[in-house]
Design an enzyme around this catalytic site. Structure first.
Site, PDB file in Angstrom:
ATOM      1  N   ASP A 204      26.537 -17.227  31.862  1.00  0.00           N
ATOM      2  CA  ASP A 204      25.926 -16.084  31.127  1.00  0.00           C
ATOM      3  C   ASP A 204      24.505 -15.699  31.602  1.00  0.00           C
TER       4      ASP A 204
ATOM      5  N   CYS B 252      45.920  -0.443  19.454  1.00  0.00           N
ATOM      6  CA  CYS B 252      45.038  -0.914  18.355  1.00  0.00           C
ATOM      7  C   CYS B 252      43.746  -0.396  18.747  1.00  0.00           C
TER       8      CYS B 252
ATOM      9  N   CYS C 206      33.313  -1.255  14.193  1.00  0.00           N
ATOM     10  CA  CYS C 206      31.801  -1.688  14.593  1.00  0.00           C
ATOM     11  C   CYS C 206      30.775  -0.763  13.766  1.00  0.00           C
TER      12      CYS C 206
ATOM     13  N   CYS D  17      33.443  -7.012  15.501  1.00  0.00           N
ATOM     14  CA  CYS D  17      34.470  -6.460  16.423  1.00  0.00           C
ATOM     15  C   CYS D  17      35.746  -7.639  16.679  1.00  0.00           C
TER      16      CYS D  17
ATOM     17  N   CYS E 152      39.892  -8.225  15.381  1.00  0.00           N
ATOM     18  CA  CYS E 152      40.778  -8.342  16.468  1.00  0.00           C
ATOM     19  C   CYS E 152      41.949  -9.174  15.800  1.00  0.00           C
TER      20      CYS E 152
HETATM   21  C1  B12 Z   1      24.491  -8.224  28.825  1.00  0.00           C
HETATM   22  C2  B12 Z   1      25.543  -8.825  27.956  1.00  0.00           C
HETATM   23  C3  B12 Z   1      25.467  -8.550  26.648  1.00  0.00           C
HETATM   24  C4  B12 Z   1      24.993  -7.370  26.027  1.00  0.00           C
HETATM   25  C5  B12 Z   1      26.072  -6.119  26.429  1.00  0.00           C
HETATM   26  C6  B12 Z   1      27.247  -6.533  26.227  1.00  0.00           C
HETATM   27  C7  B12 Z   1      28.246  -5.580  27.155  1.00  0.00           C
HETATM   28  N1  B12 Z   1      29.743  -5.639  26.713  1.00  0.00           N
HETATM   29  O1  B12 Z   1      27.872  -5.018  28.343  1.00  0.00           O
HETATM   30  C8  B12 Z   1      25.060  -7.363  24.461  1.00  0.00           C
HETATM   31  C9  B12 Z   1      23.536  -8.273  24.267  1.00  0.00           C
HETATM   32  C10 B12 Z   1      25.155  -6.101  23.568  1.00  0.00           C
HETATM   33  C11 B12 Z   1      25.957  -8.590  24.129  1.00  0.00           C
HETATM   34  C12 B12 Z   1      26.580  -8.931  23.312  1.00  0.00           C
HETATM   35  C13 B12 Z   1      27.562  -9.765  22.936  1.00  0.00           C
HETATM   36  N2  B12 Z   1      27.957 -10.713  23.909  1.00  0.00           N
HETATM   37 CO1  B12 Z   1      27.266 -10.620  25.719  1.00  0.00          CO
HETATM   38  N3  B12 Z   1      26.922 -10.846  27.463  1.00  0.00           N
HETATM   39  C14 B12 Z   1      26.225 -10.058  28.318  1.00  0.00           C
HETATM   40  C15 B12 Z   1      26.195 -10.523  29.912  1.00  0.00           C
HETATM   41  C16 B12 Z   1      24.963 -11.329  29.938  1.00  0.00           C
HETATM   42  C17 B12 Z   1      26.681  -9.390  30.830  1.00  0.00           C
HETATM   43  C18 B12 Z   1      27.302  -8.444  30.503  1.00  0.00           C
HETATM   44  C19 B12 Z   1      27.543  -7.418  31.488  1.00  0.00           C
HETATM   45  O2  B12 Z   1      27.478  -7.382  32.584  1.00  0.00           O
HETATM   46  N4  B12 Z   1      27.504  -6.003  30.655  1.00  0.00           N
HETATM   47  C20 B12 Z   1      27.431  -4.813  31.683  1.00  0.00           C
HETATM   48  C21 B12 Z   1      28.831  -3.961  31.515  1.00  0.00           C
HETATM   49  C22 B12 Z   1      28.695  -2.751  32.134  1.00  0.00           C
HETATM   50  O3  B12 Z   1      29.515  -4.880  32.009  1.00  0.00           O
HETATM   51  P1  B12 Z   1      31.025  -5.144  31.300  1.00  0.00           P
HETATM   52  O4  B12 Z   1      30.900  -5.170  29.925  1.00  0.00           O
HETATM   53  O5  B12 Z   1      31.581  -6.015  32.098  1.00  0.00           O
HETATM   54  O6  B12 Z   1      31.632  -3.661  31.406  1.00  0.00           O
HETATM   55  C23 B12 Z   1      32.566  -3.400  32.203  1.00  0.00           C
HETATM   56  C24 B12 Z   1      33.427  -2.497  31.349  1.00  0.00           C
HETATM   57  O7  B12 Z   1      32.851  -1.974  30.351  1.00  0.00           O
HETATM   58  C25 B12 Z   1      33.908  -1.505  32.360  1.00  0.00           C
HETATM   59  N5  B12 Z   1      33.770  -0.152  32.064  1.00  0.00           N
HETATM   60  C26 B12 Z   1      32.572   0.482  32.038  1.00  0.00           C
HETATM   61  N6  B12 Z   1      32.771   1.629  31.883  1.00  0.00           N
HETATM   62  C27 B12 Z   1      34.013   1.729  31.846  1.00  0.00           C
HETATM   63  C28 B12 Z   1      34.655   2.977  31.755  1.00  0.00           C
HETATM   64  C29 B12 Z   1      36.285   2.939  31.882  1.00  0.00           C
HETATM   65  C30 B12 Z   1      36.634   4.506  31.726  1.00  0.00           C
HETATM   66  C31 B12 Z   1      36.817   1.685  31.970  1.00  0.00           C
HETATM   67  C32 B12 Z   1      38.217   1.614  31.912  1.00  0.00           C
HETATM   68  C33 B12 Z   1      36.322   0.562  31.949  1.00  0.00           C
HETATM   69  C34 B12 Z   1      34.584   0.609  32.023  1.00  0.00           C
HETATM   70  O8  B12 Z   1      33.617  -1.902  33.566  1.00  0.00           O
HETATM   71  C35 B12 Z   1      32.385  -2.703  33.202  1.00  0.00           C
HETATM   72  C36 B12 Z   1      32.010  -3.494  34.610  1.00  0.00           C
HETATM   73  O9  B12 Z   1      32.878  -4.732  34.914  1.00  0.00           O
HETATM   74  C37 B12 Z   1      27.576 -11.575  29.807  1.00  0.00           C
HETATM   75  C38 B12 Z   1      27.374 -12.516  30.816  1.00  0.00           C
HETATM   76  C39 B12 Z   1      27.746 -12.228  31.944  1.00  0.00           C
HETATM   77  N7  B12 Z   1      26.837 -12.624  32.851  1.00  0.00           N
HETATM   78  O10 B12 Z   1      28.493 -11.439  32.345  1.00  0.00           O
HETATM   79  C40 B12 Z   1      27.670 -11.914  28.375  1.00  0.00           C
HETATM   80  C41 B12 Z   1      28.689 -12.111  27.701  1.00  0.00           C
HETATM   81  C42 B12 Z   1      29.824 -10.849  28.088  1.00  0.00           C
HETATM   82  N8  B12 Z   1      28.780 -12.055  26.092  1.00  0.00           N
HETATM   83  C43 B12 Z   1      29.131 -12.799  25.539  1.00  0.00           C
HETATM   84  C44 B12 Z   1      29.433 -12.825  24.054  1.00  0.00           C
HETATM   85  C45 B12 Z   1      29.934 -13.920  23.359  1.00  0.00           C
HETATM   86  C46 B12 Z   1      28.796 -11.809  23.325  1.00  0.00           C
HETATM   87  C47 B12 Z   1      28.650 -11.581  21.886  1.00  0.00           C
HETATM   88  C48 B12 Z   1      30.213 -11.883  21.294  1.00  0.00           C
HETATM   89  C49 B12 Z   1      27.635 -12.232  21.105  1.00  0.00           C
HETATM   90  C50 B12 Z   1      27.502 -12.153  19.662  1.00  0.00           C
HETATM   91  N9  B12 Z   1      28.407 -12.723  18.876  1.00  0.00           N
HETATM   92  O11 B12 Z   1      26.644 -11.467  19.322  1.00  0.00           O
HETATM   93  C51 B12 Z   1      28.409  -9.917  21.939  1.00  0.00           C
HETATM   94  C52 B12 Z   1      29.540  -8.995  21.643  1.00  0.00           C
HETATM   95  C53 B12 Z   1      29.245  -7.477  22.009  1.00  0.00           C
HETATM   96  C54 B12 Z   1      30.388  -6.909  22.885  1.00  0.00           C
HETATM   97  N10 B12 Z   1      31.269  -6.337  21.994  1.00  0.00           N
HETATM   98  O12 B12 Z   1      30.303  -6.947  23.950  1.00  0.00           O
HETATM   99  C55 B12 Z   1      30.304 -13.576  26.308  1.00  0.00           C
HETATM  100  C56 B12 Z   1      31.854 -13.110  26.048  1.00  0.00           C
HETATM  101  C57 B12 Z   1      32.900 -13.971  26.050  1.00  0.00           C
HETATM  102  C58 B12 Z   1      34.147 -13.239  26.184  1.00  0.00           C
HETATM  103  N11 B12 Z   1      35.035 -13.776  25.169  1.00  0.00           N
HETATM  104  O13 B12 Z   1      34.439 -12.166  26.552  1.00  0.00           O
HETATM  105  C59 B12 Z   1      29.756 -13.502  27.576  1.00  0.00           C
HETATM  106  C60 B12 Z   1      30.696 -13.438  28.787  1.00  0.00           C
HETATM  107  C61 B12 Z   1      28.571 -14.711  27.909  1.00  0.00           C
HETATM  108  C62 B12 Z   1      29.555 -15.925  28.168  1.00  0.00           C
HETATM  109  N12 B12 Z   1      29.045 -16.555  29.370  1.00  0.00           N
HETATM  110  O14 B12 Z   1      30.376 -16.443  27.509  1.00  0.00           O
HETATM  111  N13 B12 Z   1      26.129  -9.227  25.756  1.00  0.00           N
HETATM  112  S1  SF4 Z   2      40.191  -5.925  21.511  1.00  0.00           S
HETATM  113 FE1  SF4 Z   2      41.527  -6.692  19.742  1.00  0.00          FE
HETATM  114  S2  SF4 Z   2      40.835  -5.219  18.150  1.00  0.00           S
HETATM  115 FE2  SF4 Z   2      40.265  -4.394  20.154  1.00  0.00          FE
HETATM  116  S3  SF4 Z   2      41.554  -3.026  20.564  1.00  0.00           S
HETATM  117 FE3  SF4 Z   2      42.161  -4.755  21.563  1.00  0.00          FE
HETATM  118  S4  SF4 Z   2      43.675  -6.034  20.180  1.00  0.00           S
HETATM  119 FE4  SF4 Z   2      42.493  -4.149  18.998  1.00  0.00          FE
HETATM  120  S1  SF4 Z   3      29.009  -7.168  18.194  1.00  0.00           S
HETATM  121 FE1  SF4 Z   3      30.915  -5.765  18.178  1.00  0.00          FE
HETATM  122  S2  SF4 Z   3      30.851  -4.758  16.083  1.00  0.00           S
HETATM  123 FE2  SF4 Z   3      28.865  -5.795  16.430  1.00  0.00          FE
HETATM  124  S3  SF4 Z   3      27.601  -3.894  16.806  1.00  0.00           S
HETATM  125 FE3  SF4 Z   3      28.298  -5.023  18.733  1.00  0.00          FE
HETATM  126  S4  SF4 Z   3      30.079  -3.995  19.351  1.00  0.00           S
HETATM  127 FE4  SF4 Z   3      29.620  -3.550  17.227  1.00  0.00          FE
END
Ligand code: B12
Ligand code: SF4
Ligand code: SF4
Length: 374
Positions: A154, A211, A218, A264, A268
């Protein structure tokens, strides 16, 4: 000539050809990982070219908000071999966290006077739990074969979801998290960077299909398109990562979520198959799964430190904790204990807390003067 010499190179120089049966070693590493409490272990190479483009675009669009650490390491986040020179493979692991015996999530979410805390934060800080287990696995590997390995979970600049997806641990859902058919998405990820040429696993097929439940549910429309999340709108970011004032227009959408958000994942369909954790460390502490907002708001700073030491929540600090609860109290039904708690908070020494309390009192139709808007 590289500035580093890996243990793989040393072995090669000593023996002429590598003698190790890497297939057998990979199988043993996976078995050790499972014995240490990880539900799945997979191996990938270090190429993340497409993900790097998306990451850089996400940063350029400022979607990381105030998470400066996301931009700090630049492309290194997407280049494991630059982050830890010599890295050839990444071993990804996942560990379930959904706690047993937690109060029904839907009941807590629906009762605005009670606090909703993300399921992942109800027990011990997972960083400590995972890091400790990963270190144990790394030691076990080192005792078997000379190698360099480094563990992450993380906090480090690593694209964990992307690496885990490549390593066959699941697929990236439209909410951007990793999920699997057998376990849903209620798990943490961790990695070991290693300089051995272990055999890699094939990525899994995506099973989201048509889905869009996570995007539809959200509350803040933070999932702007499939696989894309604007962190600035995500309640997880607003309640955990954002240090200052929460944007006023988003406060009503936060509801009773005082630490993170699970909507979210709750929406799911694959989480119907999720299994609860068997880790005692992730068991609910201090009744945090079912507690009144007013009760938490009444904790003094010493109680906050005492009760939440060792929890991930402790990291946000007391002021931010009160800020979050104040917003939730503003969104709660206007019961006497809610208003009494807010009135008590309106004298708080922190401007940040007072400002959010004043907003909350106003939500309950308190006159501006009485709400003491700073
Ligand atoms: C920063 C971060 C956050 C941020 C941003 C989340 C995000 N999605 O970017 C915030 C604070 C919002 C957050 C929230 C949460 N997080 Co968080 N977070 C992180 C962290 C530290 C980095 C993620 C990251 O690099 N984000 C930057 C974006 C750009 O990267 P990405 O999500 O991988 O994005 C990719 C895709 O979006 C895709 N993409 C982007 N643009 C496009 C466009 C197209 C067309 C396509 C096809 C794809 C695409 O490519 C990107 C690069 O790979 C990771 C740990 C880590 N070091 O990886 C944990 C991590 C992702 N989080 C985790 C968790 C548990 C959560 C929460 C559930 C916590 C909670 N209950 O509140 C929420 C979930 C929110 C959500 N829906 O993502 C877990 C997820 C475990 C899992 N099952 O996947 C992680 C892996 C931590 C861990 N070690 O377990 N998090
Ligand atoms: S992550 Fe889960 S809720 Fe979101 S589109 Fe995929 S199957 Fe549906
Ligand atoms: S954790 Fe998921 S449902 Fe909650 S605000 Fe972030 S993206 Fe939306």
């Amino acid at each position: 000539m590289p500035a580093y010499i890996t243990s793989a190179m040393i072995r090669f120089m000593q023996n002429g050809t590598p003698q190790t049966d890497y297939d057998a070693l990979a199988a043993r590493i996976k078995a050790w990982g499972r014995a240490l409490g990880f539900q799945a272990v997979g191996i990938s190479d270090t190429h993340l070219d497409i993900a790097e483009k998306h990451l850089l675009q996400w940063l350029a669009d400022d979607q990381h908000g105030a998470m400066d650490y996301m931009a700090k390491h630049g492309a290194k986040r997407a280049r494991p071999a630059e982050l830890v020179p010599g890295t050839l493979r990444v071993i990804s692991l996942r560990m379930n966290y959904y706690p047993q015996h937690a109060k029904d999530t839907y009941e807590v979410s629906a009762d605005g006077s009670r606090a909703f805390i993300s399921r992942y934060a109800l027990g011990r800080d997972y960083h400590k739990v995972l890091r400790h287990r990963l270190e144990k696995l790394a030691q076990q590997i080192r005792s078997e074969i000379a190698c360099q390995c480094r563990v992450f979970t993380d906090s480090a600049p690593v694209l964990e979801v992307e690496l885990a997806q490549k390593a066959h641990l699941g697929w990236r859902g439209k909410h951007t998290l990793l999920l699997s058919r057998e376990q849903g998405s209620w798990f943490f990820l961790g990695e070991i960077f290693i300089d051995l040429p272990l055999p890699v696993d094939a990525p899994q097929e995506n099973h989201c299909g048509t889905c869009s439940a996570c995007m539809d549910i959200c509350p803040t429309q933070a999932i702007t398109a499939p696989y894309q999340l604007d962190a600035r709108r995500c309640i997880s970011y607003l309640t955990i990562e954002l240090k200052g004032s929460i944007p006023v227009e988003l406060r009503p959408l936060i509801g009773n979520r005082i630490y993170g958000c699970d909507d979210c994942q709750l929406a799911c369909p694959w989480n119907r198959f999720a299994q609860q954790t068997i880790e005692p460390d992730f068991a609910v502490r201090h009744g945090l799964d079912d507690v009144a907002l007013a009760e938490l708001f009444a904790w003094d700073e010493a109680t906050f430190h005492h009760k939440l030491a060792g929890s991930a929540i402790h990291r946000i600090g007391y002021e931010q904790w009160l800020r979050n609860i104040a917003v939730a109290l503003g969104n709660a039904p206007a019961a006497k204990q809610v208003l009494t708690a807010l009135q008590a908070g309106s004298q708080h020494p922190s401007l940040l807390v007072r400002e959010h309390v004043a907003w909350a009192l106003q939500r309950h139709s308190y006159p501006r003067k009485q709400a003491q808007i700073p």
